[in-house]
Motif scaffolding. Structure first.
Motif, PDB file in Angstrom:
ATOM      1  N   ILE A 146       0.859  -1.193   0.000  1.00  0.00           N
ATOM      2  CA  ILE A 146       0.000   0.000   0.000  1.00  0.00           C
ATOM      3  C   ILE A 146       0.888   1.234   0.000  1.00  0.00           C
ATOM      4  N   THR A 147       0.576   2.166  -0.857  1.00  0.00           N
ATOM      5  CA  THR A 147       1.308   3.425  -0.938  1.00  0.00           C
ATOM      6  C   THR A 147       0.537   4.484  -0.158  1.00  0.00           C
ATOM      7  N   THR A 161       5.614  10.447   0.862  1.00  0.00           N
ATOM      8  CA  THR A 161       4.984   9.251   0.305  1.00  0.00           C
ATOM      9  C   THR A 161       5.866   8.050   0.612  1.00  0.00           C
ATOM     10  N   LYS A 162       5.244   6.994   1.071  1.00  0.00           N
ATOM     11  CA  LYS A 162       5.986   5.765   1.356  1.00  0.00           C
ATOM     12  C   LYS A 162       5.105   4.558   1.044  1.00  0.00           C
ATOM     13  N   THR A 163       5.756   3.438   0.616  1.00  0.00           N
ATOM     14  CA  THR A 163       5.053   2.201   0.266  1.00  0.00           C
ATOM     15  C   THR A 163       5.523   1.085   1.166  1.00  0.00           C
ATOM     16  N   GLN A 164       4.581   0.379   1.723  1.00  0.00           N
ATOM     17  CA  GLN A 164       4.914  -0.732   2.599  1.00  0.00           C
ATOM     18  C   GLN A 164       3.731  -1.692   2.677  1.00  0.00           C
ATOM     19  N   ARG A 165       4.054  -2.926   3.034  1.00  0.00           N
ATOM     20  CA  ARG A 165       3.016  -3.943   3.148  1.00  0.00           C
ATOM     21  C   ARG A 165       2.431  -3.892   4.555  1.00  0.00           C
ATOM     22  N   ALA A 188      -4.304   6.333   0.700  1.00  0.00           N
ATOM     23  CA  ALA A 188      -3.714   4.987   0.657  1.00  0.00           C
ATOM     24  C   ALA A 188      -4.170   4.314  -0.635  1.00  0.00           C
ATOM     25  N   ASP A 189      -3.239   3.619  -1.308  1.00  0.00           N
ATOM     26  CA  ASP A 189      -3.543   2.998  -2.601  1.00  0.00           C
ATOM     27  C   ASP A 189      -2.740   1.707  -2.733  1.00  0.00           C
ATOM     28  N   ASN A 190      -3.437   0.606  -3.069  1.00  0.00           N
ATOM     29  CA  ASN A 190      -2.759  -0.666  -3.309  1.00  0.00           C
ATOM     30  C   ASN A 190      -2.948  -1.152  -4.749  1.00  0.00           C
ATOM     31  N   GLY A 191      -3.156  -0.196  -5.631  1.00  0.00           N
ATOM     32  CA  GLY A 191      -3.279  -0.523  -7.038  1.00  0.00           C
ATOM     33  C   GLY A 191      -4.697  -0.526  -7.552  1.00  0.00           C
TER      34      GLY A 191
END
Length: 433
Positions: A146-147, A161-165, A188-191
């Protein structure tokens, strides 16, 4: 043609697939972040069952990390969307005979991010100037990487901005300033598309500065009955501010300033209100005290004269009273010792003349009387003394006398009362001397 024949001879023969070996996945449509079970099923004869088989699992022509084993079931703890692909399995006998299953397509299903919110630490968006602020972006659900992004203000200035599971991520401001007071939000965005939080207001609060106490009086001098205004104001600090007023460290009252301005307290003065005054300001981030201001109340002239006369009289009585009484008691003891009280000539008390209201009155007498009781102890006897002083002035209508007769005649006599036998003796002052 010769070249094609040579390539055909050198090529490694491809292992044939067998309908007797099947690969199944449970669930067939796994969710991202969940587990998946792969099973390599074979229709083996009794002779093949006596021969130990080794099972291997593959995805897109790559062996899975679990390797090969005698168990035809493979448990995958967690699958992600990147794990989607073509899966198949194979079985090997001890004679290295290999049988492969047909390929199956497995598509890992992702869960879109949903219900994103922004929280703050400290809570409720209240942070003290110079302290750390943490903005926490949370998603109720969502799978995969998720970004997260944080924004400031209505224009949406991107902060980070950071992306992590993970379903949450933090953004920190180590030391906030007053310019950090603003509205914030995160995404928040996971695609599957961004999910946006609601706006959260951040208020940066400053501790109060040291307040200044001002005494507003009607004139250069302050008298009892005047009204004085105590005004306390802290020029720095976030509202609301609570002010407390003190006289000699005793609370007089309090007043609140919701908008951050100063506050006042009115006081009607008495003589007891002279002394030191101070005030305190507090907005919940620490109290500050003002410097002490001294107020001197002026005593009116008439009150000052009364106080002066009263003080002098009390001083004289306090100093001279005991001395006079001591001298008189000594004389009285000597007199009693020289002539017993019972032998003293008794004479009836002289009548007390009525004082005239006018100085030039034709009345023959004008005088003042002074009485005082004194208890004297002599042996087993106790005497009570009452003395009367009377001045007599010759009437103006009578003829002149001699020098002795012209002067005012003063008479002092004492009444001695023996409390043991209730006898009373009058002693003339001239006889006593």
């Amino acid at each position: 043609m010769l070249l094609g024949l040579m390539l055909l001879l050198c090529a490694q023969p491809r292992e044939p697939t067998s309908e007797a070996l099947q690969l199944t996945a449970r669930p067939s449509w796994p969710l991202e972040g969940r587990s998946m079970t792969l099973t390599c099923e074979t229709e083996a004869t009794s002779q093949q069952l006596d021969d130990q088989l080794q099972f291997c699992f593959f995805r897109d022509d790559q062996a899975l990390d679990m390797g090969c084993g005698s168990d035809p079931v493979l448990q995958v703890p967690t699958v992600w969307r990147k794990d989607s692909g073509s899966y198949w399995c194979e079985a090997k006998t001890s004679a290295q005979k290999v049988t492969r299953s047909p390929r199956i397509q497995i598509q890992v299903q992702g869960v879109p991010v949903w219900n994103v919110s922004l929280e703050t630490q400290p809570p409720e968006g209240q942070v003290q100037k110079g302290k750390k602020l943490v903005l926490i972006c949370l998603a109720t659900q969502g799978t995969g990487h998720i970004t997260f992004s944080w924004y400031k203000g209505a224009l949406g200035l991107n902060l980070e901005t950071k992306t992590q599971r993970s379903l949450s991520a933090n953004f920190e401001i180590p030391r906030v300033t007053e310019s950090d007071s603003e509205k914030y939000y995160c995404t928040a965005d996971n695609g599957y598309g961004p999910s946006v939080s609601e706006l959260v207001s951040i208020t940066v609060r400053s501790p109060v500065s040291r307040p200044i106490l001002t005494l507003r009086v009607p004139g250069a001098q302050v008298f009892p009955g005047d009204m004085v205004e105590l005004h306390c104001e802290a020029h720095g600090g976030s509202p609301p501010i609570l002010y407390q007023f003190y006289h000699e460290n005793v609370t007089l009252g309090s007043s609140s300033a919701p908008s951050g301005e100063g506050a006042s307290f009115n006081l009607s003065l008495t003589m007891e209100h002279s002394g030191n005054y101070s005030c305190e300001a507090d907005n919940g981030l620490g109290a500050q005290h003002s410097e002490v201001v001294t107020l001197n109340i002026t005593v009116p002239v008439e009150d000052r004269e009364e106080l002066l006369a009263s003080g002098i009289l009390e001083g004289l009585l306090g100093v001279l009273g005991p001395t006079i009484m001591a001298l008189f008691c000594c004389w009285l003891k000597k007199k009693i010792g020289r002539r017993p009280a019972r032998d003293l000539p008794r004479s009836p008390p002289r009548p007390v003349p009525q004082a005239s209201n006018y100085v030039n009155s034709a009345a023959p007498l004008q005088g003042q009387s002074v009485y005082e009781n004194v208890n004297v102890v002599s042996g087993d006897e106790i005497y009570s003394l009452v003395y009367h002083m009377q001045q007599e002035r010759q009437a103006a209508a009578k003829p002149l006398r001699t020098h002795t007769e012209d002067q005012d005649a003063s008479a002092i006599y004492f009444r001695l009362k023996n409390t043991s036998d209730t006898s009373v003796t009058d002693v003339d002052y001239e006889d006593a001397m």
